[in-house]
Design a protein around this motif. Structure first.
Motif, PDB file in Angstrom:
ATOM      1  N   ILE A   1     -13.792 -32.630  13.641  1.00 49.67           N
ATOM      2  CA  ILE A   1     -14.825 -32.856  12.620  1.00 49.67           C
ATOM      3  C   ILE A   1     -14.488 -34.076  11.767  1.00 49.67           C
ATOM      4  O   ILE A   1     -15.356 -34.922  11.514  1.00 49.67           O
ATOM      5  CB  ILE A   1     -15.014 -31.596  11.748  1.00 49.67           C
ATOM      6  N   VAL A   2     -13.224 -34.195  11.354  1.00 48.86           N
ATOM      7  CA  VAL A   2     -12.838 -35.361  10.535  1.00 48.86           C
ATOM      8  C   VAL A   2     -12.958 -36.646  11.352  1.00 48.86           C
ATOM      9  O   VAL A   2     -13.442 -37.662  10.855  1.00 48.86           O
ATOM     10  CB  VAL A   2     -11.422 -35.185   9.955  1.00 48.86           C
ATOM     11  N   GLY A   3     -12.560 -36.614  12.621  1.00 40.90           N
ATOM     12  CA  GLY A   3     -12.726 -37.787  13.488  1.00 40.90           C
ATOM     13  C   GLY A   3     -14.190 -38.180  13.620  1.00 40.90           C
ATOM     14  O   GLY A   3     -14.538 -39.363  13.564  1.00 40.90           O
ATOM     15  N   ALA A   4     -15.069 -37.177  13.755  1.00 45.27           N
ATOM     16  CA  ALA A   4     -16.515 -37.442  13.858  1.00 45.27           C
ATOM     17  C   ALA A   4     -17.057 -38.023  12.558  1.00 45.27           C
ATOM     18  O   ALA A   4     -17.904 -38.917  12.584  1.00 45.27           O
ATOM     19  CB  ALA A   4     -17.260 -36.165  14.213  1.00 45.27           C
TER      20      ALA A   4
ATOM     21  N   GLY B   1     -15.756 -41.735  12.395  1.00 40.72           N
ATOM     22  CA  GLY B   1     -16.433 -42.554  13.395  1.00 40.72           C
ATOM     23  C   GLY B   1     -17.916 -42.681  13.118  1.00 40.72           C
ATOM     24  O   GLY B   1     -18.499 -43.758  13.257  1.00 40.72           O
ATOM     25  N   GLY B   2     -18.536 -41.559  12.711  1.00 45.36           N
ATOM     26  CA  GLY B   2     -19.960 -41.590  12.371  1.00 45.36           C
ATOM     27  C   GLY B   2     -20.226 -42.495  11.180  1.00 45.36           C
ATOM     28  O   GLY B   2     -21.209 -43.239  11.162  1.00 45.36           O
ATOM     29  N   ALA B   3     -19.334 -42.457  10.193  1.00 49.57           N
ATOM     30  CA  ALA B   3     -19.478 -43.343   9.029  1.00 49.57           C
ATOM     31  C   ALA B   3     -19.352 -44.805   9.445  1.00 49.57           C
ATOM     32  O   ALA B   3     -20.097 -45.666   8.970  1.00 49.57           O
ATOM     33  CB  ALA B   3     -18.443 -42.997   7.966  1.00 49.57           C
TER      34      ALA B   3
ATOM     35  N   TYR C   1     -13.248 -42.708  17.954  1.00 48.71           N
ATOM     36  CA  TYR C   1     -13.707 -43.795  18.815  1.00 48.71           C
ATOM     37  C   TYR C   1     -15.086 -43.502  19.401  1.00 48.71           C
ATOM     38  O   TYR C   1     -15.962 -44.366  19.416  1.00 48.71           O
ATOM     39  CB  TYR C   1     -12.715 -44.047  19.960  1.00 48.71           C
ATOM     40  N   ALA C   2     -15.269 -42.278  19.897  1.00 44.42           N
ATOM     41  CA  ALA C   2     -16.558 -41.927  20.494  1.00 44.42           C
ATOM     42  C   ALA C   2     -17.682 -42.026  19.466  1.00 44.42           C
ATOM     43  O   ALA C   2     -18.749 -42.572  19.762  1.00 44.42           O
ATOM     44  CB  ALA C   2     -16.498 -40.513  21.080  1.00 44.42           C
ATOM     45  N   SER C   3     -17.452 -41.536  18.256  1.00 49.13           N
ATOM     46  CA  SER C   3     -18.487 -41.550  17.216  1.00 49.13           C
ATOM     47  C   SER C   3     -18.763 -42.946  16.680  1.00 49.13           C
ATOM     48  O   SER C   3     -19.867 -43.227  16.222  1.00 49.13           O
ATOM     49  CB  SER C   3     -18.075 -40.644  16.047  1.00 49.13           C
ATOM     50  N   ALA C   4     -17.779 -43.804  16.722  1.00 50.44           N
ATOM     51  CA  ALA C   4     -17.978 -45.182  16.262  1.00 50.44           C
ATOM     52  C   ALA C   4     -18.557 -46.058  17.369  1.00 50.44           C
ATOM     53  O   ALA C   4     -19.454 -46.867  17.120  1.00 50.44           O
ATOM     54  CB  ALA C   4     -16.648 -45.771  15.771  1.00 50.44           C
TER      55      ALA C   4
ATOM     56  N   PHE D   1     -15.629 -50.903  11.450  1.00 48.50           N
ATOM     57  CA  PHE D   1     -14.775 -50.173  12.384  1.00 48.50           C
ATOM     58  C   PHE D   1     -13.306 -50.109  11.944  1.00 48.50           C
ATOM     59  O   PHE D   1     -12.709 -49.029  11.903  1.00 48.50           O
ATOM     60  CB  PHE D   1     -14.885 -50.828  13.773  1.00 48.50           C
ATOM     61  N   VAL D   2     -12.732 -51.238  11.619  1.00 51.29           N
ATOM     62  CA  VAL D   2     -11.286 -51.316  11.364  1.00 51.29           C
ATOM     63  C   VAL D   2     -10.825 -50.464  10.177  1.00 51.29           C
ATOM     64  O   VAL D   2      -9.832 -49.744  10.301  1.00 51.29           O
ATOM     65  CB  VAL D   2     -10.825 -52.786  11.243  1.00 51.29           C
ATOM     66  N   PRO D   3     -11.507 -50.493   9.022  1.00 47.06           N
ATOM     67  CA  PRO D   3     -11.022 -49.644   7.917  1.00 47.06           C
ATOM     68  C   PRO D   3     -11.002 -48.155   8.263  1.00 47.06           C
ATOM     69  O   PRO D   3     -10.066 -47.434   7.895  1.00 47.06           O
ATOM     70  CB  PRO D   3     -12.014 -49.913   6.781  1.00 47.06           C
ATOM     71  N   MET D   4     -12.006 -47.687   8.989  1.00 49.71           N
ATOM     72  CA  MET D   4     -12.037 -46.280   9.387  1.00 49.71           C
ATOM     73  C   MET D   4     -10.941 -45.981  10.410  1.00 49.71           C
ATOM     74  O   MET D   4     -10.318 -44.920  10.379  1.00 49.71           O
ATOM     75  CB  MET D   4     -13.400 -45.896   9.954  1.00 49.71           C
TER      76      MET D   4
END
Length: 181
Positions: A114-117, A120-122, A62-65, A27-30
């Motif tokens: 898209i970049v946020g997703a 977070g998805g990663a 945040y939502a994707s993570a 979580f933190v690095p992203m």
């Protein structure tokens, strides 16, 4: 969402510090990449004008993570063949609603969402791919759900101070209005 991410770390730490560490290391690095993209725009106006990109959407990150990880924390290793995959897909579908709302309300451009997703998805994929089979304890799950509900109710409708703090850090002024199209 940051309070929910912190709650997840505490919840996992109650069972396994290694599991909590995996969550934080995914979580933190992203999160730092998201903050860095916003700071780069605020401080040095680095963005991609052709894509209307000013920095990754923090809400979408945040939502994707958090949503896929939250589902995994609540459901754990169920009878499903690939529970982590199902949690990730369901969580990303919930996160997509957040992303659509950010665009419809005019707070972000599609490229920022898209970049946020992606970030977070990663983050959630990194966690779920390395997390061991997990069976949440019923008693602990009850307090976790209660704490999550309290956090959501307390935070609902309130602006997070992160944009103002980043702007202050960057010595920039951030607009409080939606994006201009």
């Amino acid at each position: 969402m940051l309070p929910l991410a912190t709650l997840l770390a505490a919840y996992f730490a109650a069972d396994s510090r290694a599991l909590a560490r995996k969550w934080l290391l995914s979580f933190v690095p992203m999160l730092l990449l998201v903050l860095g993209s916003k700071l780069a725009y605020l401080k040095w106006h680095l963005g991609v004008a052709a894509w209307d990109f000013r920095g990754a959407s923090g809400h979408m990150f945040y939502a994707s993570a958090v949503f896929p990880t939250l589902l995994y924390a609540l459901l754990g290793h169920t009878a499903l063949r690939h529970p982590a995959r199902h949690c990730w897909i369901a969580g990303m579908l919930l996160a997509a609603l957040v992303g659509v709302s950010r665009v419809v309300l005019g707070y972000h451009f599609v490229s920022e969402v898209i970049v946020g997703a992606m970030l977070g998805g990663a983050s959630s994929v990194l966690f779920l791919a390395t997390a061991p089979p997990y069976v949440p304890q019923t008693a602990r799950k009850r307090w976790f759900v209660a704490a999550a509900i309290v956090i959501v109710l307390v935070q609902y409708g309130k602006r997070a101070p992160t944009d103002a703090m980043l702007a202050k850090f960057a010595d920039a002024r951030i607009e409080r209005s939606p994006v201009r199209r």
